[in-house]
Design a protein around this motif. Structure first.
Motif, mmCIF file in Angstrom:
data_model
loop_
_atom_site.group_PDB
_atom_site.id
_atom_site.type_symbol
_atom_site.label_atom_id
_atom_site.label_comp_id
_atom_site.label_asym_id
_atom_site.label_seq_id
_atom_site.Cartn_x
_atom_site.Cartn_y
_atom_site.Cartn_z
ATOM 1 N N LEU A 1 0.833 -1.208 0.000
ATOM 2 C CA LEU A 1 0.000 0.000 0.000
ATOM 3 C C LEU A 1 0.861 1.249 0.000
ATOM 4 O O LEU A 1 0.595 2.205 -0.725
ATOM 5 N N GLY A 2 1.908 1.248 0.824
ATOM 6 C CA GLY A 2 2.812 2.390 0.865
ATOM 7 C C GLY A 2 3.501 2.608 -0.462
ATOM 8 O O GLY A 2 3.655 3.746 -0.919
ATOM 9 N N GLU A 3 3.905 1.517 -1.129
ATOM 10 C CA GLU A 3 4.556 1.628 -2.436
ATOM 11 C C GLU A 3 3.607 2.202 -3.489
ATOM 12 O O GLU A 3 4.031 2.889 -4.407
ATOM 13 N N LEU A 4 2.320 1.910 -3.338
ATOM 14 C CA LEU A 4 1.323 2.410 -4.289
ATOM 15 C C LEU A 4 0.889 3.843 -3.994
ATOM 16 O O LEU A 4 0.105 4.417 -4.733
ATOM 17 N N GLY A 5 1.392 4.422 -2.904
ATOM 18 C CA GLY A 5 1.081 5.813 -2.576
ATOM 19 C C GLY A 5 -0.091 6.000 -1.632
ATOM 20 O O GLY A 5 -0.569 7.117 -1.446
ATOM 21 N N PHE A 6 -0.577 4.917 -1.031
ATOM 22 C CA PHE A 6 -1.695 5.015 -0.090
ATOM 23 C C PHE A 6 -1.164 5.133 1.333
ATOM 24 O O PHE A 6 -0.060 4.716 1.634
ATOM 25 N N THR A 7 -1.980 5.705 2.202
ATOM 26 C CA THR A 7 -1.673 5.748 3.623
ATOM 27 C C THR A 7 -2.760 4.973 4.344
ATOM 28 O O THR A 7 -3.942 5.171 4.079
ATOM 29 N N LYS A 8 -2.357 4.073 5.240
ATOM 30 C CA LYS A 8 -3.314 3.242 5.959
ATOM 31 C C LYS A 8 -3.220 3.529 7.447
ATOM 32 O O LYS A 8 -2.134 3.544 8.018
ATOM 33 N N TYR A 9 -4.378 3.791 8.051
ATOM 34 C CA TYR A 9 -4.472 3.995 9.491
ATOM 35 C C TYR A 9 -5.368 2.923 10.084
ATOM 36 O O TYR A 9 -6.362 2.526 9.482
ATOM 37 N N VAL A 10 -5.023 2.470 11.290
ATOM 38 C CA VAL A 10 -5.806 1.462 11.995
ATOM 39 C C VAL A 10 -6.169 2.025 13.359
ATOM 40 O O VAL A 10 -5.317 2.585 14.064
#
Length: 98
Positions: A68-77
């Motif tokens: 996800l980080g490589e694709l430019g997304f940011t993920k929060y949990v």
């Protein structure tokens, strides 16, 4: 061999029952139902293309934080304290309503 979709042509010209037939591409299209003899026409449908991309593969890719980080997304949990912690991508490490 490809699978073709046919539909029965009702006497009023409307579409009737649909069925599938596995045929060679070089074979002519059917004009009569193979069992009942009713007139039929070939129906154009979306192609069914298989490959390595499936719903399961996409889900695995999107659940992989590094990817996800490589694709430019940011993920929060959301953590147990009610704050959101960053798991992947750019942005602040912590988000809270405070």
């Amino acid at each position: 061999m490809p699978t073709y979709v046919y539909e029965v042509v009702n006497p009023d010209g409307s579409a009737g029952e649909r069925f599938e037939v596995i045929q060679r591409m070089s074979e002519p299209a059917l004009t009569k139902h193979p069992e009942t003899g009713e007139p039929v026409r070939r129906v154009i449908t979306a192609a069914n293309i298989s490959g390595k991309w499936s719903d399961a593969e996409a889900k695995r890719t999107l659940n992989d934080d590094k990817r996800l980080g490589e694709l430019g997304f940011t993920k929060y949990v959301k953590s147990s304290s009610g704050k959101y912690e960053k798991r992947a991508g750019d942005g602040p490490d912590l988000i809270s309503a405070d």
